[in-house]
Motif scaffolding. Structure first.
Motif, mmCIF file in Angstrom:
data_model
loop_
_atom_site.group_PDB
_atom_site.id
_atom_site.type_symbol
_atom_site.label_atom_id
_atom_site.label_comp_id
_atom_site.label_asym_id
_atom_site.label_seq_id
_atom_site.Cartn_x
_atom_site.Cartn_y
_atom_site.Cartn_z
ATOM 1 N N PHE A 47 0.836 -1.209 0.000
ATOM 2 C CA PHE A 47 0.000 0.000 0.000
ATOM 3 C C PHE A 47 0.870 1.257 0.000
ATOM 4 O O PHE A 47 0.621 2.221 -0.716
ATOM 5 N N LEU A 48 1.917 1.207 0.829
ATOM 6 C CA LEU A 48 2.809 2.369 0.893
ATOM 7 C C LEU A 48 3.495 2.590 -0.451
ATOM 8 O O LEU A 48 3.699 3.724 -0.874
ATOM 9 N N CYS A 49 3.825 1.495 -1.128
ATOM 10 C CA CYS A 49 4.432 1.600 -2.460
ATOM 11 C C CYS A 49 3.478 2.316 -3.412
ATOM 12 O O CYS A 49 3.871 3.186 -4.194
ATOM 13 N N ILE A 50 2.208 1.879 -3.337
ATOM 14 C CA ILE A 50 1.218 2.469 -4.245
ATOM 15 C C ILE A 50 1.050 3.967 -3.941
ATOM 16 O O ILE A 50 0.932 4.786 -4.847
ATOM 17 N N PHE A 51 1.126 4.295 -2.663
ATOM 18 C CA PHE A 51 1.039 5.711 -2.303
ATOM 19 C C PHE A 51 2.156 6.516 -2.975
ATOM 20 O O PHE A 51 1.944 7.609 -3.486
ATOM 21 N N LEU A 52 3.365 5.926 -2.970
ATOM 22 C CA LEU A 52 4.501 6.613 -3.579
ATOM 23 C C LEU A 52 4.225 6.932 -5.043
ATOM 24 O O LEU A 52 4.602 7.984 -5.561
ATOM 25 N N LEU A 53 3.546 5.992 -5.681
ATOM 26 C CA LEU A 53 3.203 6.150 -7.087
ATOM 27 C C LEU A 53 2.360 7.422 -7.267
ATOM 28 O O LEU A 53 2.607 8.249 -8.144
ATOM 29 N N PHE A 54 1.352 7.575 -6.384
ATOM 30 C CA PHE A 54 0.495 8.767 -6.435
ATOM 31 C C PHE A 54 1.304 10.028 -6.157
ATOM 32 O O PHE A 54 1.170 11.040 -6.830
ATOM 33 N N HIS A 55 2.126 9.908 -5.146
ATOM 34 C CA HIS A 55 2.946 11.038 -4.722
ATOM 35 C C HIS A 55 3.771 11.533 -5.896
ATOM 36 O O HIS A 55 3.806 12.736 -6.214
ATOM 37 N N LEU A 56 4.430 10.604 -6.570
ATOM 38 C CA LEU A 56 5.262 10.995 -7.713
ATOM 39 C C LEU A 56 4.403 11.604 -8.802
ATOM 40 O O LEU A 56 4.765 12.615 -9.405
ATOM 41 N N GLY A 57 3.233 10.972 -9.019
ATOM 42 C CA GLY A 57 2.310 11.468 -10.043
ATOM 43 C C GLY A 57 1.994 12.936 -9.779
ATOM 44 O O GLY A 57 2.076 13.782 -10.679
ATOM 45 N N ASN A 58 1.689 13.292 -8.541
ATOM 46 C CA ASN A 58 1.390 14.679 -8.192
ATOM 47 C C ASN A 58 2.584 15.584 -8.467
ATOM 48 O O ASN A 58 2.445 16.674 -9.009
ATOM 49 N N ASN A 59 3.750 15.088 -8.060
ATOM 50 C CA ASN A 59 4.937 15.932 -8.177
ATOM 51 C C ASN A 59 5.336 16.202 -9.619
ATOM 52 O O ASN A 59 5.986 17.196 -9.909
ATOM 53 N N VAL A 60 4.948 15.283 -10.500
ATOM 54 C CA VAL A 60 5.291 15.468 -11.906
ATOM 55 C C VAL A 60 4.692 16.785 -12.415
ATOM 56 O O VAL A 60 5.212 17.432 -13.329
ATOM 57 N N ALA A 61 3.602 17.203 -11.734
ATOM 58 C CA ALA A 61 2.967 18.471 -12.118
ATOM 59 C C ALA A 61 3.950 19.638 -12.073
ATOM 60 O O ALA A 61 3.779 20.645 -12.755
ATOM 61 N N LEU A 62 5.035 19.477 -11.264
ATOM 62 C CA LEU A 62 6.038 20.537 -11.172
ATOM 63 C C LEU A 62 6.628 20.901 -12.534
ATOM 64 O O LEU A 62 6.984 22.044 -12.793
ATOM 65 N N PHE A 63 6.712 19.874 -13.389
ATOM 66 C CA PHE A 63 7.313 20.107 -14.701
ATOM 67 C C PHE A 63 6.437 21.007 -15.578
ATOM 68 O O PHE A 63 6.886 21.556 -16.558
ATOM 69 N N PHE A 64 5.153 21.112 -15.240
ATOM 70 C CA PHE A 64 4.257 21.919 -16.074
ATOM 71 C C PHE A 64 4.129 23.347 -15.554
ATOM 72 O O PHE A 64 3.155 24.033 -15.786
ATOM 73 N N GLY A 65 5.052 23.788 -14.779
ATOM 74 C CA GLY A 65 5.051 25.178 -14.322
ATOM 75 C C GLY A 65 4.402 25.346 -12.972
ATOM 76 O O GLY A 65 3.659 24.465 -12.512
ATOM 77 N N SER A 66 4.707 26.469 -12.343
ATOM 78 C CA SER A 66 4.253 26.691 -10.973
ATOM 79 C C SER A 66 2.735 26.812 -10.895
ATOM 80 O O SER A 66 2.111 26.368 -9.929
ATOM 81 N N ASP A 67 2.100 27.379 -11.931
ATOM 82 C CA ASP A 67 0.650 27.555 -11.887
ATOM 83 C C ASP A 67 -0.076 26.215 -11.854
ATOM 84 O O ASP A 67 -0.961 26.002 -11.027
ATOM 85 N N THR A 68 0.348 25.346 -12.732
ATOM 86 C CA THR A 68 -0.275 24.021 -12.773
ATOM 87 C C THR A 68 -0.146 23.346 -11.419
ATOM 88 O O THR A 68 -1.090 22.772 -10.891
ATOM 89 N N PHE A 69 1.055 23.460 -10.877
ATOM 90 C CA PHE A 69 1.297 22.807 -9.583
ATOM 91 C C PHE A 69 0.411 23.397 -8.484
ATOM 92 O O PHE A 69 -0.247 22.682 -7.736
ATOM 93 N N ASN A 70 0.390 24.717 -8.459
ATOM 94 C CA ASN A 70 -0.431 25.368 -7.436
ATOM 95 C C ASN A 70 -1.899 25.002 -7.591
ATOM 96 O O ASN A 70 -2.592 24.753 -6.609
ATOM 97 N N GLN A 71 -2.355 24.976 -8.829
ATOM 98 C CA GLN A 71 -3.752 24.603 -9.084
ATOM 99 C C GLN A 71 -4.039 23.206 -8.569
ATOM 100 O O GLN A 71 -5.048 22.954 -7.919
ATOM 101 N N MET A 72 -3.090 22.300 -8.871
ATOM 102 C CA MET A 72 -3.308 20.907 -8.467
ATOM 103 C C MET A 72 -3.405 20.783 -6.936
ATOM 104 O O MET A 72 -4.291 20.124 -6.412
ATOM 105 N N VAL A 73 -2.502 21.510 -6.268
ATOM 106 C CA VAL A 73 -2.553 21.456 -4.805
ATOM 107 C C VAL A 73 -3.859 22.063 -4.310
ATOM 108 O O VAL A 73 -4.477 21.565 -3.369
ATOM 109 N N ALA A 74 -4.278 23.138 -4.984
ATOM 110 C CA ALA A 74 -5.529 23.786 -4.583
ATOM 111 C C ALA A 74 -6.705 22.819 -4.724
ATOM 112 O O ALA A 74 -7.599 22.771 -3.867
#
Lengths: 723, 246, 220
Positions: free
Chosen positions: C20-47
């Motif tokens: 389960f923890l492994c699968i969580f990491l997968l999600f975590h990385l998925g979210n972080n990949v948003a960083l590559f699409f610029g700060s706005d995308t990232f901020n939106q995603m967190v929002a």
């Protein structure tokens, strides 16, 4: 005066007693006495003259009548029986039923008495040794409901030396449709044994062989199988059919684990009590019958008696009398020998099997020998250099300087002559100076031809594990250089004498597996040892023990003085041993015994060599009693003390082996007397004078020979020929 | 050869310690135990206690022997029991540290001898097929795939020496138990009792105080019969299956 | 459910929670990949994640429970096994057969736990209090600021990279070991799952490390 009154209270009548003594003149003069032990009283008969064993125990005393007998009357009855027994002449009765061969066992099974299922648990049976025969016997008897006590000097039943059998187990299943039958297996075994086995026992063994395979498969023994899912067979020496079942090169291990699983299942059900690391050091007899054993706990040194209604010995063979053998380091004759000294007859001790393909001795430090499966002789060729004392490497000896002596002497069987013949010829070659290797006590077993013909890949598939083992032990690569082999002691056909019920001449003492003498005559065929152990344990003794016990009262006098006396005797003798504190270690003396035995009572024997042995062994015996050095104490884990006790029995046995070999003025199977050979140096039997089992009785002064004449009603005696 | 031996000495319940022996005249063709035999003979002659060690068949099959030599169960060779180890596997002048199997479930009896009856108790809890003598059907009545029979055999080669436990940092007996479970799991004869056998043997294994498996694979590497850790994986599966399906 | 308390049962618990923890990491990385699409995308995603906070909270607590299960069982078994190890060899036990990561699971696990606490106490905590602050910080700028505990900071980045490498080592043995505990043989039909192992011990950690390096070298 008080005592007299007490006697009368317990039913004593002076007139009756005097009449009784007059009626039975065999009973020497004496008085009936009451003695107290604890709060109870017991009847004793005390002789008037002062002789050893002057006071004889009779029975427990009680007031009033039980079973319409007063305890006084019971005491007289016991007294009468005692003297009746001691005057009976010993005749060896084989107890084989007098019906046609193939009906004997079924008829006998039907006629045997049975013990009521509810009564079975009132009977305690002791099984000593938990190898194939012992474990299977203990498990099967426990299933029937007897109270079984099993003893082993190992920590676990799975360590028994049955585990080391490599090749396989014979059974007349005829799965290969090659004409095998019960009769053929019977015939091969009798012939292979050089006509020195009891027909009825061997036939029964052949009859039961099929059941063993069924039983083992049901237990989950992973026998080798064909692609169709059915059991596979291979061929073995001495037979023209393929009837050997196998589990790669570890058949013994798999069968032992099968028997072990049956045994632990009964242990789990609390039907068997298992005593690990307990060494049987004596047999307790009461009125001539086996009624228990004395053991030494190998961890604590505690010496204790275990009473039982019957005792079964499954303690294996005595090959270690030669010091170097393929037996395990701890294999010993002690249980059998101590039973022998208590009255059980030892039969055919001189029959020992020497296996031709073993790894030769490399140095004085060698502790044991390792067997290479007989199957190697299917493809390997045995040779020695034609020149004496040739020190060249085998690769430097050209083809025409080699003597393939087995192929030369036995053109039709070649390298596949039976074990005894191959062994003897190898020794002969070495004795004449043709031996190879550093010690000159080895011959070559060469795979060069087969490697050239079929490639080393083919050889490795067939013999890979054996070649690896050879390389591991000798450090030589057998793919490049020929193997060096030499014969080694492997199995002992002799053992305690038993009748058709596997009971010795002593009532209650049963002997099964390699420890008895019964099925292999003077030579055992390959893959028959496993068969015999399991047949005895699974399918014979569970029936015949009932026949004996049905005649026994279920009361067991566990307070009989013989138990305590026997414990004390053994404590004393261990004390004596530890007090010798001489200069020679146990291994030293054992090596010396081994050398005497191998040189004089080994592969070939002569009157002269046997007389030499009979001269040397008593000297060794006195050397033992004066010079042995055993460190440590009794009340601790003390392997040297264990070994010392075993060694003295080996020494005494060695003497009897020489005596038996000297008595047997013929050559047969594993027993080869140089005086008795044909012009071509083959064994020459003497059926007119020696077709008997030599059963030796132990007495204080000497061994007395009893003969059981062997009757051959179904096979014709013929000379074995392998030319 | 000359060998410097550091051997573990311990008797009844006392704390043990290493004892050093310098042995000369060791022949390369000697087995390791023959070297100990020779040392013992000398020790006895000099009025010292000989070194106690377990051994019996000296053919590598009975499973009685086993010591740890320089941190390796059954010595440096792969797939070889101590009794089949020969001195030519060592160099002249080598120092050998010889210790008994160490595991809480194997108490030391004396010197190099340990008590492995815990294995027997595990076997007792279910390591058998309940079949009565004489009641078996014909051996060929149930055909068995050759592959299954061969696999059962591979598991059945376990000699119960305890090297797996000795080599495991957790003293786990999973390889021993797994091998026995799998032998029967492969064969039709073992099926009826299989679920209870798996549960009972694992329970007994835990009760005896063996550790748990952390899949390091040290057992497989030290097993003299080279039994595969696949037996452990299969044991996990069978245990899961038959605990949930109860 | 007595089986859960047997040695194998405990391992099964560790294995399931680990997966389960492994699968969580997968999600975590998925979210972080948003960083590559610029700060706005990232901020939106967190929002967006902020907006579904109740669901996220439930998930966070479940994750915490799973983590505690993983850790408590691991501690229990390790303590038990430690008792067995007390008496190991004075002459040293040579296990060249077993891999280093298999023998150091406890060490890597403990280090990862320390890292987790560090990680949560800075970044996660900052995110939690963010809505109450008015400094005009975005999620993106918090994450990448050059301050100890955040990824713009050189030493912190090194600490992160080392810790992530340790996670890789932990998962290399952990993931395969979990499959073994479930009784999946490499040669069986399910054996292909073993190939996923590389995702957890190499690809995911590498992904995180690349992100950190990108932040360090101002690529993102």
């Amino acid at each position: 005066m008080q005592k007299d009154q007490l006697k009368i209270d317990y039913g004593y009548n002076n007139i009756e007693f005097n009449q009784f003594i007059e009626q039975h003149p065999v009973i020497p003069k004496g008085t009936l006495q009451l003695k107290s032990r604890g709060s109870l009283y017991y009847w004793y008969y005390a002789l008037s003259v002062n002789v050893p064993n002057r006071v004889v125990y009779l029975c427990k005393a009680y007031i009033g009548k039980k079973n319409s007998l007063s305890s006084f009357e019971l005491a007289l009855l016991t007294l009468k029986n005692k003297y009746k027994k001691s005057n009976k002449k010993t005749i060896l009765e084989d107890k084989v039923p007098d019906v046609p061969l193939d009906k004997k066992w079924s008829e006998h099974k039907f006629n045997m008495k049975l013990v009521n299922p509810a009564n079975k648990r009132k009977y305690t049976v002791i099984v000593v040794g938990t190898g194939l025969a012992g474990a299977s016997a203990a498990a099967s008897m426990a299933e029937l409901g007897y109270n079984v006590l099993a003893f082993s000097y190992h920590e676990s039943p799975r360590r028994a030396h049955s585990i080391a059998a490599q090749g396989g187990i014979n059974a007349a299943k005829n799965y290969q449709n090659d004409g095998d039958s019960t009769y053929r297996l019977f015939y091969d075994t009798i012939k292979g044994g050089d006509y020195r086995a009891r027909e009825a026992n061997v036939y029964r063994l052949a009859e039961l062989s099929g059941n063993i395979i069924d039983q083992c498969v049901a237990q989950g023994v992973p026998f080798a199988r064909e692609y169709g899912g059915h059991l596979d067979n291979r061929s073995f020496g001495g037979a023209q059919v393929s009837r050997t079942f196998y589990a790669r090169g570890q058949t013994g291990q798999q069968l032992l684990l099968g028997a072990y699983s049956a045994l632990i299942r009964q242990m789990n059900l609390k039907n068997v009590q298992f005593f690990p690391r307990h060494d049987m050091i004596d047999l307790v007899t009461i009125d001539g019958a086996a009624k228990g054993i004395i053991t030494r706990n190998l961890l604590t040194g505690e010496i204790k008696s275990f009473p039982a209604h019957a005792v079964i010995l499954a303690t294996g063979g005595y090959g270690n009398v030669f010091y170097l053998s393929t037996n395990a380091m701890a294999s010993n004759v002690t249980a059998s020998w101590r039973a022998h000294k208590k009255g059980a007859f030892f039969a055919n001790p001189c029959y020992t099997q020497i296996h031709p393909t073993c790894i030769p001795v490399s140095s004085d430090h060698q502790s044991k020998l390792t067997l290479m499966s007989e199957s190697l002789r299917n493809d390997g060729r045995v040779w020695v250099p034609k020149k004496k004392n040739d020190t060249r490497l085998p690769s430097q000896i050209s083809e025409n300087e080699r003597d393939y002596y087995l192929e030369r002497l036995y053109p039709s069987f070649g390298n596949l002559v039976p074990r005894d013949v191959a062994s003897r010829r190898a020794k002969e070659m070495c004795d004449q100076g043709y031996g190879v290797g550093e010690t000159k006590l080895a011959v070559y077993l060469d795979f060069k031809d087969v490697i050239e013909r079929n490639g080393s890949q083919w050889v490795s598939e067939k013999y890979g594990n054996l070649f690896d083992m050879y390389k591991q032990i000798t450090g030589q690569n057998p793919y490049e250089n020929p193997m060096m082999i030499y014969p080694a002691v492997h199995y002992t056909m002799g053992g305690l004498w038993v009748d058709y019920n596997l009971m010795s001449n002593m009532p209650g003492l049963h002997v099964i597996g390699e420890a008895n003498f019964s099925d292999h005559g003077a030579n055992r065929l390959g893959a028959s040892a496993l068969m015999q152990g399991l047949a005895d344990g699974y399918f014979v003794i569970p029936y015949t023990i009932g026949n004996y016990l049905a005649n026994q009262s279920s009361d067991l006098d566990i307070e009989h003085p013989n138990y305590a006396e026997c414990v004390q005797e053994n404590r004393d003798s261990i004390k004596t041993l530890l007090n010798i504190s001489g200069t020679r270690t146990v291994d030293d003396l054992h090596k010396e015994l081994g050398k005497i035995m191998w040189d004089n009572v080994g592969m070939s024997r002569s009157k002269k060599s046997l007389e030499t042995a009979l001269e040397l062994i008593p000297k060794l015996k006195s050397n033992f009693w004066n010079n042995i050095k055993i460190p440590g104490l009794n009340n601790e884990f003390n392997p040297e003390l264990e070994k010392a006790g075993r060694l003295i029995d080996f020494i005494e046995l060695g003497e009897l082996m020489a005596l038996d070999a000297l008595n047997r003025e013929e050559s047969c199977g594993g027993h080869f007397r140089e005086e008795h050979q044909t012009e071509e140096n083959e064994a020459k039997r003497d059926d007119d004078n020696y077709a008997y089992v030599a059963a030796w009785e132990y007495t204080k002064s000497q061994h007395v020979l009893h003969k059981e004449k062997l009757k051959f009603e179904n096979v014709k005696l013929a000379t074995r020929s392998y030319k | 050869m000359k060998i410097n031996l550091k051997v573990w000495r311990q008797s009844n319940n006392l704390k043990g310690q290493f004892e050093e022996h310098y042995i000369e005249n060791v022949s390369e063709d000697m087995s390791f135990f023959e070297m100990l035999d020779m040392l013992n003979n000398t020790l006895i002659e000099q009025n010292h206690e000989p070194i106690a060690f377990d051994h019996d068949c000296r053919e590598g099959i009975c499973g009685t022997c086993g010591v740890v030599i320089n941190g390796k169960a059954h010595g440096p060779l792969k797939g070889v029991t101590t009794c089949q180890l020969h001195m030519r596997s060592f160099e002249d002048g080598d120092t050998l540290v010889v210790e008994p199997w160490r595991a809480p479930s194997f108490s030391i009896i004396k010197d190099l001898v340990v008590d492995r009856t815990a294995f027997d108790r595990i076997m007792e809890s279910g390591g058998y097929v309940s079949v009565k003598t004489g009641g078996a059907p014909d051996a060929n009545a149930i055909p068995i795939f050759k592959e299954d029979a061969d696999q059962a055999f591979d598991s059945a080669t376990c000699i119960g020496c305890g090297a797996c436990v000795a080599a495991c940092k957790n003293s786990s007996a999973m390889l021993f138990v797994g091998a026995k479970i799998n032998q029967y799991a492969q064969l039709p004869q073992g099926q009826v009792e299989h679920p209870s056998r798996v549960r009972n043997m694992v329970t007994q294994m835990d009760e005896e105080g063996f550790g748990s498996c952390t899949n390091t694979g040290a057992c497989e590497a030290e097993c003299p019969k080279e039994i595969s850790v696949e037996n452990i994986i299969k044991l996990n599966k069978e245990y899961l299956k038959h605990s949930l399906g109860k | 459910m007595r089986f859960l308390f047997s040695s194998i049962g405990k391992k099964i618990q560790i294995a399931i929670s680990g997966i389960f923890l492994c699968i969580f990491l997968l999600f975590h990385l998925g979210n972080n990949v948003a960083l590559f699409f610029g700060s706005d995308t990232f901020n939106q995603m967190v929002a967006v994640l902020e907006s579904i906070k109740p669901i996220i909270r439930v998930m966070e607590f479940s994750l915490l429970a799973i983590l505690l299960l993983h850790i408590s069982n691991a501690i229990y078994l390790t303590r038990q096994n430690k008792e067995k190890m007390l008496s190991k060899y004075q002459g040293g036990l040579l296990n060249d057969a077993s891999s280093v990561n298999s023998r150091t699971m406890v060490l890597t696990g403990t280090a990862i736990l320390a890292f987790l606490i560090f990680h949560l106490s800075y970044i996660w905590y900052s995110y939690q209090i963010h809505e109450h602050s008015d400094h005009g910080d975005t999620y993106y700028s918090i994450l990448t600021q050059n301050k100890f505990g955040f990824l713009g900071h050189r030493l912190t980045a090194i600490l992160y990279i080392v810790s992530i490498a340790l996670i890789g080592s932990h998962l290399k043995h952990g993931f395969e070991s979990a499959l073994k505990t479930f009784g999946i043989l490499k040669k069986s039909k399910l054996g292909f799952i073993y190939n996923l192992s590389i995702l957890f011990w190499l690809i995911i950690p590498l992904g995180f490390i690349i992100i950190i390096l990108c932040i360090q070298f101002n690529i993102i």
